[in-house]
Each structure stands twice: as C-alpha cells, then as structure tokens.
Design a protein around this motif. Structure first.
Motif, PDB file in Angstrom:
ATOM      1  N   ASN A   1       7.277  -2.594  10.937  1.00 22.08           N
ATOM      2  CA  ASN A   1       7.792  -3.745  11.736  1.00 22.08           C
ATOM      3  C   ASN A   1       6.849  -3.859  12.894  1.00 22.08           C
ATOM      4  O   ASN A   1       6.971  -5.057  13.514  1.00 22.08           O
ATOM      5  N   ASP A   2       5.904  -2.900  13.261  1.00 21.97           N
ATOM      6  CA  ASP A   2       5.147  -3.200  14.248  1.00 21.97           C
ATOM      7  C   ASP A   2       3.869  -4.069  14.013  1.00 21.97           C
ATOM      8  O   ASP A   2       3.173  -4.764  14.883  1.00 21.97           O
ATOM      9  N   LEU A   3       3.589  -4.096  12.747  1.00 23.07           N
ATOM     10  CA  LEU A   3       2.660  -4.824  12.238  1.00 23.07           C
ATOM     11  C   LEU A   3       2.678  -6.208  12.179  1.00 23.07           C
ATOM     12  O   LEU A   3       3.896  -6.571  11.711  1.00 23.07           O
ATOM     13  N   GLY A   4       1.855  -7.075  12.210  1.00 22.59           N
ATOM     14  CA  GLY A   4       1.860  -8.516  11.997  1.00 22.59           C
ATOM     15  C   GLY A   4       1.552  -8.640  10.703  1.00 22.59           C
ATOM     16  O   GLY A   4       1.342  -7.940   9.736  1.00 22.59           O
ATOM     17  N   THR A   5       1.660 -10.089  10.175  1.00 17.70           N
ATOM     18  CA  THR A   5       1.413 -10.414   8.871  1.00 17.70           C
ATOM     19  C   THR A   5       0.059 -10.015   8.384  1.00 17.70           C
ATOM     20  O   THR A   5       0.033  -9.680   7.159  1.00 17.70           O
ATOM     21  N   GLY A   6      -1.073 -10.220   9.100  1.00 14.25           N
ATOM     22  CA  GLY A   6      -2.477  -9.937   8.618  1.00 14.25           C
ATOM     23  C   GLY A   6      -2.271  -8.429   8.348  1.00 14.25           C
ATOM     24  O   GLY A   6      -2.943  -7.828   7.495  1.00 14.25           O
ATOM     25  N   GLY A   7      -1.856  -7.629   9.219  1.00 14.28           N
ATOM     26  CA  GLY A   7      -1.774  -5.826   9.103  1.00 14.28           C
ATOM     27  C   GLY A   7      -0.973  -5.643   7.923  1.00 14.28           C
ATOM     28  O   GLY A   7      -1.394  -4.929   7.187  1.00 14.28           O
ATOM     29  N   ARG A   8      -0.138  -6.239   7.629  1.00  9.87           N
ATOM     30  CA  ARG A   8       0.925  -5.971   6.461  1.00  9.87           C
ATOM     31  C   ARG A   8      -0.007  -6.338   5.036  1.00  9.87           C
ATOM     32  O   ARG A   8       0.325  -5.720   4.258  1.00  9.87           O
ATOM     33  N   ILE A   9      -0.654  -7.309   5.402  1.00  9.21           N
ATOM     34  CA  ILE A   9      -1.519  -7.923   3.898  1.00  9.21           C
ATOM     35  C   ILE A   9      -2.469  -7.030   3.652  1.00  9.21           C
ATOM     36  O   ILE A   9      -2.708  -6.596   2.746  1.00  9.21           O
ATOM     37  N   LEU A  10      -2.963  -6.660   4.813  1.00  7.10           N
ATOM     38  CA  LEU A  10      -4.206  -5.609   4.667  1.00  7.10           C
ATOM     39  C   LEU A  10      -3.908  -4.075   3.956  1.00  7.10           C
ATOM     40  O   LEU A  10      -4.487  -3.800   3.237  1.00  7.10           O
ATOM     41  N   VAL A  11      -2.633  -3.535   4.412  1.00  2.02           N
ATOM     42  CA  VAL A  11      -1.967  -2.604   4.007  1.00  2.02           C
ATOM     43  C   VAL A  11      -1.774  -2.676   2.585  1.00  2.02           C
ATOM     44  O   VAL A  11      -2.026  -1.790   1.696  1.00  2.02           O
ATOM     45  N   VAL A  12      -1.232  -3.492   2.185  1.00  2.00           N
ATOM     46  CA  VAL A  12      -0.691  -3.834   0.623  1.00  2.00           C
ATOM     47  C   VAL A  12      -1.995  -4.186  -0.312  1.00  2.00           C
ATOM     48  O   VAL A  12      -2.033  -3.541  -1.263  1.00  2.00           O
ATOM     49  N   LEU A  13      -2.992  -4.910   0.243  1.00  2.00           N
ATOM     50  CA  LEU A  13      -4.417  -4.915  -0.467  1.00  2.00           C
ATOM     51  C   LEU A  13      -5.025  -3.685  -0.605  1.00  2.00           C
ATOM     52  O   LEU A  13      -5.559  -3.400  -1.511  1.00  2.00           O
ATOM     53  N   THR A  14      -5.094  -2.742   0.256  1.00  2.00           N
ATOM     54  CA  THR A  14      -5.784  -1.689   0.522  1.00  2.00           C
ATOM     55  C   THR A  14      -4.985  -0.332  -0.370  1.00  2.00           C
ATOM     56  O   THR A  14      -5.770   0.010  -1.258  1.00  2.00           O
ATOM     57  N   ALA A  15      -3.740  -0.608  -0.660  1.00  2.00           N
ATOM     58  CA  ALA A  15      -2.934   0.274  -1.369  1.00  2.00           C
ATOM     59  C   ALA A  15      -3.185  -0.186  -2.797  1.00  2.00           C
ATOM     60  O   ALA A  15      -3.262   0.670  -3.725  1.00  2.00           O
ATOM     61  N   GLY A  16      -3.044  -1.544  -3.049  1.00  2.00           N
ATOM     62  CA  GLY A  16      -3.534  -2.115  -4.415  1.00  2.00           C
ATOM     63  C   GLY A  16      -4.793  -1.541  -4.904  1.00  2.00           C
ATOM     64  O   GLY A  16      -4.996  -1.221  -6.069  1.00  2.00           O
ATOM     65  N   LEU A  17      -5.652  -1.696  -4.155  1.00  2.00           N
ATOM     66  CA  LEU A  17      -7.033  -1.523  -4.393  1.00  2.00           C
ATOM     67  C   LEU A  17      -7.066   0.286  -4.777  1.00  2.00           C
ATOM     68  O   LEU A  17      -7.722   0.680  -5.720  1.00  2.00           O
TER      69      LEU A  17
END
Length: 72
Positions: free
Chosen positions: A8-24
C-alpha cells in the motif's frame, strides 16, 4: 534502519515494477526448468539438479543456465 515498504506504500509505478519483475523472474525460471527437463544429460554442462537449484537465484540463475549450462 530503513522502513520496510508495504504494498500500500508503493505508488502505481512501483507496483507495476514489482509485478513486471516478478513476471520476468517466474518466466525465466519456467523457461530454464522446461529446457532443462527436455535436454538429455549429455547436453547439459554439469549436474541437472545443480542447474535446477541455481535457476532459483533471482534472475541471475536462469540467465547463467542459458549462458553456461547448455551444450550446443
């Protein structure tokens, strides 16, 4: 000591980065394990079990397997 960030502390950009990194990470892991399972023992440099474990090391493990673990 730095405060741990929560989702919840992450912004939209941070959340997208986490999801993309996990997907990779999971995509590379799946590709490495699939390739490892389909190759004969003679086509792999070293023991298969070691490469299967090495692939668990973040993004570095699968990349190392594709770079050094396969015989061409």
């Amino acid at each position: 000591m730095a405060k741990k960030l929560k989702w919840n502390d992450l912004g939209t950009g941070g959340r997208i980065l986490v999801v993309l990194t996990a997907g990779l990470q999971f995509g590379l892991l799946g590709a490495a394990w699939t390739d490892l399972a389909r190759r004969r023992e003679s086509e792999v440099n070293g023991p298969r079990w070691a490469w299967a474990l090495a692939a668990l090391v973040n993004v570095v493990g699968p990349i190392a397997y594709f770079a050094r673990g396969r015989r061409h």
